[in-house]
Design a protein around this motif. Structure first.
Motif, PDB file in Angstrom:
ATOM      1  N   TYR A  21       0.822  -1.213   0.000  1.00 28.98           N
ATOM      2  CA  TYR A  21       0.000   0.000   0.000  1.00 28.98           C
ATOM      3  C   TYR A  21       0.859   1.267   0.000  1.00 28.98           C
ATOM      4  O   TYR A  21       0.622   2.189  -0.771  1.00 28.98           O
ATOM      5  CB  TYR A  21      -0.932  -0.009   1.206  1.00 28.98           C
ATOM      6  CG  TYR A  21      -1.745   1.246   1.361  1.00 28.98           C
ATOM      7  CD1 TYR A  21      -2.705   1.594   0.417  1.00 28.98           C
ATOM      8  CD2 TYR A  21      -1.552   2.083   2.454  1.00 28.98           C
ATOM      9  CE1 TYR A  21      -3.458   2.757   0.553  1.00 28.98           C
ATOM     10  CE2 TYR A  21      -2.297   3.243   2.600  1.00 28.98           C
ATOM     11  CZ  TYR A  21      -3.247   3.569   1.647  1.00 28.98           C
ATOM     12  OH  TYR A  21      -3.988   4.730   1.780  1.00 28.98           O
ATOM     13  N   GLU A  22       1.874   1.293   0.839  1.00 27.47           N
ATOM     14  CA  GLU A  22       2.716   2.485   0.969  1.00 27.47           C
ATOM     15  C   GLU A  22       3.850   2.523  -0.057  1.00 27.47           C
ATOM     16  O   GLU A  22       4.528   3.543  -0.178  1.00 27.47           O
ATOM     17  CB  GLU A  22       3.327   2.536   2.367  1.00 27.47           C
ATOM     18  CG  GLU A  22       2.303   2.718   3.468  1.00 27.47           C
ATOM     19  CD  GLU A  22       2.911   2.711   4.857  1.00 27.47           C
ATOM     20  OE1 GLU A  22       4.158   2.522   4.991  1.00 27.47           O
ATOM     21  OE2 GLU A  22       2.153   2.881   5.827  1.00 27.47           O
ATOM     22  N   GLY A  23       4.093   1.414  -0.750  1.00 26.20           N
ATOM     23  CA  GLY A  23       5.259   1.342  -1.633  1.00 26.20           C
ATOM     24  C   GLY A  23       6.548   1.263  -0.833  1.00 26.20           C
ATOM     25  O   GLY A  23       7.597   1.719  -1.272  1.00 26.20           O
ATOM     26  N   ASN A  24       6.487   0.655   0.345  1.00 27.25           N
ATOM     27  CA  ASN A  24       7.607   0.608   1.281  1.00 27.25           C
ATOM     28  C   ASN A  24       8.403  -0.683   1.057  1.00 27.25           C
ATOM     29  O   ASN A  24       8.044  -1.745   1.565  1.00 27.25           O
ATOM     30  CB  ASN A  24       7.069   0.695   2.710  1.00 27.25           C
ATOM     31  CG  ASN A  24       8.159   0.801   3.744  1.00 27.25           C
ATOM     32  OD1 ASN A  24       9.230   0.207   3.600  1.00 27.25           O
ATOM     33  ND2 ASN A  24       7.891   1.546   4.799  1.00 27.25           N
ATOM     34  N   THR A  25       9.500  -0.576   0.310  1.00 33.12           N
ATOM     35  CA  THR A  25      10.292  -1.763  -0.002  1.00 33.12           C
ATOM     36  C   THR A  25      11.030  -2.314   1.222  1.00 33.12           C
ATOM     37  O   THR A  25      11.309  -3.508   1.272  1.00 33.12           O
ATOM     38  CB  THR A  25      11.289  -1.470  -1.139  1.00 33.12           C
ATOM     39  OG1 THR A  25      12.137  -0.394  -0.759  1.00 33.12           O
ATOM     40  CG2 THR A  25      10.555  -1.135  -2.433  1.00 33.12           C
ATOM     41  N   ASP A  26      11.318  -1.473   2.209  1.00 29.43           N
ATOM     42  CA  ASP A  26      11.955  -1.968   3.436  1.00 29.43           C
ATOM     43  C   ASP A  26      11.026  -2.932   4.168  1.00 29.43           C
ATOM     44  O   ASP A  26      11.469  -3.973   4.663  1.00 29.43           O
ATOM     45  CB  ASP A  26      12.354  -0.816   4.361  1.00 29.43           C
ATOM     46  CG  ASP A  26      13.499   0.017   3.795  1.00 29.43           C
ATOM     47  OD1 ASP A  26      14.310  -0.525   3.002  1.00 29.43           O
ATOM     48  OD2 ASP A  26      13.574   1.212   4.128  1.00 29.43           O
ATOM     49  N   MET A  27       9.758  -2.595   4.231  1.00 27.47           N
ATOM     50  CA  MET A  27       8.787  -3.491   4.876  1.00 27.47           C
ATOM     51  C   MET A  27       8.671  -4.798   4.094  1.00 27.47           C
ATOM     52  O   MET A  27       8.614  -5.876   4.691  1.00 27.47           O
ATOM     53  CB  MET A  27       7.418  -2.824   4.977  1.00 27.47           C
ATOM     54  CG  MET A  27       7.358  -1.682   5.947  1.00 27.47           C
ATOM     55  SD  MET A  27       5.709  -0.955   5.984  1.00 27.47           S
ATOM     56  CE  MET A  27       5.134  -1.688   7.495  1.00 27.47           C
ATOM     57  N   LEU A  28       8.627  -4.691   2.778  1.00 22.86           N
ATOM     58  CA  LEU A  28       8.513  -5.892   1.952  1.00 22.86           C
ATOM     59  C   LEU A  28       9.749  -6.774   2.095  1.00 22.86           C
ATOM     60  O   LEU A  28       9.633  -8.004   2.150  1.00 22.86           O
ATOM     61  CB  LEU A  28       8.250  -5.514   0.498  1.00 22.86           C
ATOM     62  CG  LEU A  28       6.881  -4.863   0.260  1.00 22.86           C
ATOM     63  CD1 LEU A  28       6.780  -4.317  -1.159  1.00 22.86           C
ATOM     64  CD2 LEU A  28       5.748  -5.843   0.545  1.00 22.86           C
ATOM     65  N   ARG A  29      10.925  -6.176   2.205  1.00 21.57           N
ATOM     66  CA  ARG A  29      12.153  -6.969   2.405  1.00 21.57           C
ATOM     67  C   ARG A  29      12.130  -7.703   3.745  1.00 21.57           C
ATOM     68  O   ARG A  29      12.739  -8.766   3.879  1.00 21.57           O
ATOM     69  CB  ARG A  29      13.394  -6.083   2.336  1.00 21.57           C
ATOM     70  CG  ARG A  29      13.790  -5.728   0.928  1.00 21.57           C
ATOM     71  CD  ARG A  29      15.166  -5.049   0.888  1.00 21.57           C
ATOM     72  NE  ARG A  29      15.419  -4.502  -0.411  1.00 21.57           N
ATOM     73  CZ  ARG A  29      15.817  -5.188  -1.475  1.00 21.57           C
ATOM     74  NH1 ARG A  29      16.002  -6.476  -1.375  1.00 21.57           N
ATOM     75  NH2 ARG A  29      16.032  -4.596  -2.635  1.00 21.57           N
ATOM     76  N   GLN A  30      11.440  -7.153   4.734  1.00 23.86           N
ATOM     77  CA  GLN A  30      11.342  -7.815   6.037  1.00 23.86           C
ATOM     78  C   GLN A  30      10.504  -9.082   5.974  1.00 23.86           C
ATOM     79  O   GLN A  30      10.734 -10.014   6.747  1.00 23.86           O
ATOM     80  CB  GLN A  30      10.731  -6.871   7.067  1.00 23.86           C
ATOM     81  CG  GLN A  30      11.630  -5.749   7.503  1.00 23.86           C
ATOM     82  CD  GLN A  30      10.928  -4.869   8.505  1.00 23.86           C
ATOM     83  OE1 GLN A  30      10.467  -5.344   9.535  1.00 23.86           O
ATOM     84  NE2 GLN A  30      10.849  -3.580   8.212  1.00 23.86           N
ATOM     85  N   VAL A  31       9.528  -9.120   5.078  1.00 23.91           N
ATOM     86  CA  VAL A  31       8.613 -10.254   5.021  1.00 23.91           C
ATOM     87  C   VAL A  31       8.914 -11.196   3.848  1.00 23.91           C
ATOM     88  O   VAL A  31       8.338 -12.273   3.767  1.00 23.91           O
ATOM     89  CB  VAL A  31       7.135  -9.779   4.990  1.00 23.91           C
ATOM     90  CG1 VAL A  31       6.752  -9.192   3.639  1.00 23.91           C
ATOM     91  CG2 VAL A  31       6.179 -10.885   5.413  1.00 23.91           C
TER      92      VAL A  31
END
Length: 122
Positions: A21-31
């Protein structure tokens, strides 16, 4: 103590859906595991990407949040056995609906996505 299904659901809600939703690649890399591969079809065309290719696309597009269009991530089901699991989710973003099958593996005490398969059902 949280069950595996609860841990996976929390990872989906807090990191995966929010990251998309936010386009937050750091969050996606965490999961998502660094070796995650993505396959499926979008607009009837084959889709195959590495995690880095996928995250580059996320980083260089207008996020669903910034687009002002509706977004919804929905968990259809989670099925876990020991340290492996699958989750079926539905994502509404931009003008698309995606059905997704996500494969998880519990590594170093964390559930991470190791494979993502998607189909555009718009």
């Amino acid at each position: 103590m949280e069950t595996s299904n609860e841990q996976i659901s929390a990872a989906l809600e807090q990191l995966y859906f929010t990251g998309i939703y936010e386009g937050n690649t750091d969050m996606l890399r965490q999961v998502m595991h660094p070796g995650t591969l993505l396959f499926g079809d979008v607009k009837g065309q084959p889709y195959a990407k590495t995690l880095d290719q996928y995250l580059d696309g996320v980083a260089n597009r207008q996020s669903p949040r910034d687009s002002g269009k509706p977004f919804k991530g929905e968990i259809i089901g989670v099925d876990a056995v020991n340290t492996i699991a699958t989750a079926r989710v539905r994502v509404k973003m931009y003008d698309f609906y995606y059905d997704e099958f996500l494969a998880f593996h519990k590594l170093d005490g964390r559930w991470v996505i190791v494979n993502k398969m998607i189909s555009d059902i718009s």
